[in-house]
Design an enzyme around this catalytic site. Structure first.
Site, PDB file in Angstrom:
ATOM      1  N   GLY A  85      38.545  40.997  33.955  1.00 36.64           N
ATOM      2  CA  GLY A  85      39.480  41.605  34.909  1.00 36.64           C
ATOM      3  C   GLY A  85      38.987  41.455  36.336  1.00 36.64           C
ATOM      4  N   HIS A 101      48.371  48.245  37.967  1.00 35.86           N
ATOM      5  CA  HIS A 101      47.558  47.205  38.597  1.00 35.86           C
ATOM      6  C   HIS A 101      47.499  47.245  40.109  1.00 35.86           C
ATOM      7  CE1 HIS A 101      46.997  44.139  35.105  1.00 35.86           C
ATOM      8  NE2 HIS A 101      46.361  45.277  34.935  1.00 35.86           N
ATOM      9  N   ARG A 134      40.205  35.318  30.842  1.00 37.07           N
ATOM     10  CA  ARG A 134      39.508  35.647  29.598  1.00 37.07           C
ATOM     11  C   ARG A 134      39.491  34.335  28.810  1.00 37.07           C
ATOM     12  NH1 ARG A 134      41.847  40.866  30.836  1.00 37.07           N
ATOM     13  NH2 ARG A 134      39.989  42.064  31.328  1.00 37.07           N
ATOM     14  N   ASP A 192      32.714  51.096  34.702  1.00 36.41           N
ATOM     15  CA  ASP A 192      32.397  51.337  33.289  1.00 36.41           C
ATOM     16  C   ASP A 192      31.238  50.483  32.774  1.00 36.41           C
ATOM     17  OD1 ASP A 192      33.683  48.919  33.422  1.00 36.41           O
ATOM     18  OD2 ASP A 192      35.047  49.286  31.771  1.00 36.41           O
ATOM     19  N   ARG A 194      30.885  35.103  48.103  1.00 37.16           N
ATOM     20  CA  ARG A 194      30.417  34.680  49.431  1.00 37.16           C
ATOM     21  C   ARG A 194      28.905  34.847  49.556  1.00 37.16           C
ATOM     22  NH1 ARG A 194      29.559  37.848  53.938  1.00 37.16           N
ATOM     23  NH2 ARG A 194      29.933  36.917  56.000  1.00 37.16           N
ATOM     24  N   GLY A 237      41.187  53.280  33.991  1.00 37.72           N
ATOM     25  CA  GLY A 237      39.971  53.755  33.336  1.00 37.72           C
ATOM     26  C   GLY A 237      40.221  53.938  31.859  1.00 37.72           C
ATOM     27  N   ARG A 238      39.952  52.869  31.092  1.00 42.98           N
ATOM     28  CA  ARG A 238      40.224  52.928  29.650  1.00 42.98           C
ATOM     29  C   ARG A 238      39.210  53.783  28.920  1.00 42.98           C
ATOM     30  NH1 ARG A 238      42.310  47.256  29.038  1.00 42.98           N
ATOM     31  NH2 ARG A 238      40.174  46.779  29.542  1.00 42.98           N
ATOM     32  N   HIS A 274      53.725  73.335  43.701  1.00 46.21           N
ATOM     33  CA  HIS A 274      53.716  71.915  43.324  1.00 46.21           C
ATOM     34  C   HIS A 274      52.331  71.560  42.792  1.00 46.21           C
ATOM     35  CE1 HIS A 274      51.483  70.515  46.930  1.00 46.21           C
ATOM     36  NE2 HIS A 274      52.011  71.602  47.442  1.00 46.21           N
ATOM     37  N   THR A 332      34.056  45.348  38.413  1.00 50.14           N
ATOM     38  CA  THR A 332      35.151  45.966  37.651  1.00 50.14           C
ATOM     39  C   THR A 332      35.527  47.276  38.323  1.00 50.14           C
ATOM     40  OG1 THR A 332      35.505  47.330  35.674  1.00 50.14           O
ATOM     41  CG2 THR A 332      33.305  46.500  35.976  1.00 50.14           C
ATOM     42  N   ILE A 333      36.835  47.525  38.447  1.00 52.06           N
ATOM     43  CA  ILE A 333      37.242  48.730  39.194  1.00 52.06           C
ATOM     44  C   ILE A 333      36.920  50.015  38.444  1.00 52.06           C
ATOM     45  CG2 ILE A 333      39.094  47.556  40.441  1.00 52.06           C
ATOM     46  CD1 ILE A 333      41.059  49.112  38.565  1.00 52.06           C
ATOM     47  N   ASP A 334      36.761  49.928  37.109  1.00 44.39           N
ATOM     48  CA  ASP A 334      36.629  51.155  36.307  1.00 44.39           C
ATOM     49  C   ASP A 334      35.281  51.866  36.433  1.00 44.39           C
ATOM     50  OD1 ASP A 334      39.119  50.564  35.372  1.00 44.39           O
ATOM     51  OD2 ASP A 334      38.554  50.219  33.300  1.00 44.39           O
ATOM     52  N   ASP A 387      31.381  43.996  31.140  1.00 42.91           N
ATOM     53  CA  ASP A 387      30.354  43.822  30.108  1.00 42.91           C
ATOM     54  C   ASP A 387      30.697  42.754  29.078  1.00 42.91           C
ATOM     55  OD1 ASP A 387      32.149  45.403  28.857  1.00 42.91           O
ATOM     56  OD2 ASP A 387      30.782  47.081  28.465  1.00 42.91           O
ATOM     57  N   VAL A 421      27.042  32.251  47.443  1.00 44.88           N
ATOM     58  CA  VAL A 421      27.088  30.907  48.044  1.00 44.88           C
ATOM     59  C   VAL A 421      26.158  30.837  49.258  1.00 44.88           C
ATOM     60  CG1 VAL A 421      28.579  29.257  49.269  1.00 44.88           C
ATOM     61  CG2 VAL A 421      29.425  30.427  47.206  1.00 44.88           C
ATOM     62  N   ARG A 422      26.255  31.825  50.122  1.00 45.03           N
ATOM     63  CA  ARG A 422      25.459  31.779  51.358  1.00 45.03           C
ATOM     64  C   ARG A 422      23.966  31.954  51.052  1.00 45.03           C
ATOM     65  NH1 ARG A 422      29.418  33.617  55.610  1.00 45.03           N
ATOM     66  NH2 ARG A 422      30.918  31.908  55.480  1.00 45.03           N
ATOM     67  N   GLY A 446      42.902  67.058  45.035  1.00 44.48           N
ATOM     68  CA  GLY A 446      43.054  68.466  44.653  1.00 44.48           C
ATOM     69  C   GLY A 446      43.909  68.652  43.413  1.00 44.48           C
TER      70      GLY A 446
HETATM   71  P1  ADP Z   1      35.143  41.978  31.151  1.00 45.35           P
HETATM   72  O1  ADP Z   1      34.079  41.019  31.548  1.00 45.35           O
HETATM   73  O2  ADP Z   1      35.969  42.424  32.318  1.00 45.35           O
HETATM   74  O3  ADP Z   1      34.611  43.093  30.265  1.00 45.35           O
HETATM   75  P2  ADP Z   1      36.267  40.669  28.774  1.00 45.35           P
HETATM   76  O4  ADP Z   1      35.716  41.667  27.827  1.00 45.35           O
HETATM   77  O5  ADP Z   1      37.667  40.214  28.593  1.00 45.35           O
HETATM   78  O6  ADP Z   1      36.211  41.164  30.304  1.00 45.35           O
HETATM   79  O7  ADP Z   1      35.284  39.399  28.750  1.00 45.35           O
HETATM   80  C1  ADP Z   1      35.505  38.286  29.561  1.00 45.35           C
HETATM   81  C2  ADP Z   1      35.116  37.016  28.827  1.00 45.35           C
HETATM   82  O8  ADP Z   1      33.725  37.070  28.487  1.00 45.35           O
HETATM   83  C3  ADP Z   1      35.818  36.806  27.483  1.00 45.35           C
HETATM   84  O9  ADP Z   1      37.081  36.202  27.608  1.00 45.35           O
HETATM   85  C4  ADP Z   1      34.842  35.881  26.768  1.00 45.35           C
HETATM   86  O10 ADP Z   1      34.987  34.541  27.192  1.00 45.35           O
HETATM   87  C5  ADP Z   1      33.509  36.393  27.244  1.00 45.35           C
HETATM   88  N1  ADP Z   1      32.992  37.336  26.229  1.00 45.35           N
HETATM   89  C6  ADP Z   1      33.383  38.588  25.978  1.00 45.35           C
HETATM   90  N2  ADP Z   1      32.715  39.130  24.939  1.00 45.35           N
HETATM   91  C7  ADP Z   1      31.867  38.170  24.517  1.00 45.35           C
HETATM   92  C8  ADP Z   1      30.883  38.076  23.459  1.00 45.35           C
HETATM   93  N3  ADP Z   1      30.649  39.110  22.635  1.00 45.35           N
HETATM   94  N4  ADP Z   1      30.195  36.925  23.340  1.00 45.35           N
HETATM   95  C9  ADP Z   1      30.435  35.877  24.167  1.00 45.35           C
HETATM   96  N5  ADP Z   1      31.336  35.894  25.163  1.00 45.35           N
HETATM   97  C10 ADP Z   1      32.040  37.007  25.334  1.00 45.35           C
END
Ligand code: ADP
Length: 322
Positions: free
Chosen positions: A13, A252, A74, A131, A23, A172-173, A218, A127-129, A105, A26-27, A187
């Protein structure tokens, strides 16, 4: 071995501030006399070889832009051993000695697998969450919270004019950090997060009734995406309290927009750190924030850490948003 070439990609995401991280990578890379290769659409670009050489000017005018100039995706194919091998082969063909992966992750699991296939990788939490277990902060979180706050402020105006209750779902899942912080900032009478099971009567209806007695007319109820059910919740609130209630899912809109100062600064620090790690010949690391400072961890260790919820902040909200 001297690291001469690195690649950078964004995966999973998107989040505001990813461009600032690109940026910085790269820099900092060029500053360290490395060749820097941009990879389009996450791991897909590494598999198919959709890459381009970057220079100092490739990342001009992006620090203030949301989204990611490298696009993100993905990649189901990368989630297979054959896909990882293809990506590693592309890196070898291009002479890439290390890869910076900006994502969540899932993307770090991919970075771990690619490191195991012989290409050292470093992750940057984008990631915005908020998490990511190992880090107090993820790039995009501050912008998303501020966007949610601004949107709820607008809803508040109309709720106030009509004596209504606004039930708002924020992102936030599995992590209630956006809900908690936004809830405090606007608030909200109740904040519902995935980390704490809620009781409709105790946590919503009774709190509304109590404040009604003190003259409040309200209400704002903030619900994290992982709790969900805002339409049903609004109906139930209306039924039980008689207050006209409306549900809004912000969605979104929270993922876009110009990154805040904090996201730009943290992204810049993390990008620089990621390059330092690769320069020192290390891989399988993830950059993180601990006690407000930039640190890094082994990816496997980081993926096994536990995220803690800020219970004290939650208690403060219960006490003062009444
Ligand atoms: P995020 O990185 O935001 O958590 P995803 O969980 O969709 O998003 O993971 C992004 C990409 O990372 C996946 O499409 C896949 O290519 C790779 N990925 C996710 N989980 C695994 C895993 N267990 N092993 C290898 N690659 C993974």
């Amino acid at each position: 071995m001297a690291v001469k070439s690195i690649a950078v990609l964004t995966s999973g995401g998107d989040a505001p501030g990813m461009n600032a991280a690109i940026r910085a990578v790269v820099r900092a890379g060029i500053n360290n006399e490395m060749r820097v290769i941009g990879v389009r659409r996450g791991y897909n670009g590494l598999i198919s070889g959709d890459v381009f050489e970057m220079n100092l000017r490739s990342v001009s005018d992006i620090i203030h832009r949301g989204g990611t100039m490298l696009f993100t995706a993905r990649s189901p194919e990368f989630n297979t051993p054959a896909g990882v091998q293809k990506a590693a082969d592309t890196c070898r063909r291009l002479g890439v000695d290390g890869v910076v992966v900006i994502g969540g992750d899932g993307s770090f699991r991919g970075a771990r697998d690619l490191t195991a296939a012989g290409i050292p990788c470093v992750g940057i939490p984008g990631t915005i969450d908020n998490d990511i277990q190992c880090s107090e902060y993820t790039v995009g979180f501050d912008t998303a919270m501020n966007t949610a706050m601004e949107m709820v402020d607008r809803l508040r105006d109309t709720s106030q004019s009509h004596d209504r209750c606004s039930v708002v779902e924020v992102m936030g899942r599995r992590c209630g950090d956006i809900a908690l912080n936004t809830g405090i900032a606007v608030g909200a009478t109740s904040i519902l997060v995935p980390e704490i099971p809620y009781d409709l009567q105790r946590d919503v209806i009774d709190r509304m009734r109590f404040t009604q007695k003190t003259g409040k007319k309200h209400f704002i109820i903030i619900v994290a995406e992982g709790v969900g059910g805002v339409e049903e919740l609004a109906k139930e609130i209306q039924k039980q309290t008689g207050v006209e209630s409306r549900a809004t899912v912000l969605g979104h809109v929270q993922r876009g927009g110009s990154p805040t100062l904090r996201d730009r600064v943290v992204a810049s620090e993390m990008g620089n750190r990621a390059v330092d790690i690769l320069k020192n010949g290390m891989g399988n690391r993830v950059v993180a924030v601990k006690d407000g400072r930039i640190v890094d961890y082994d990816i496997t260790e980081a993926l096994n850490m536990k995220k803690t919820f800020n219970k004290e902040l939650y208690e403060i909200a219960l006490k003062i948003s009444i």
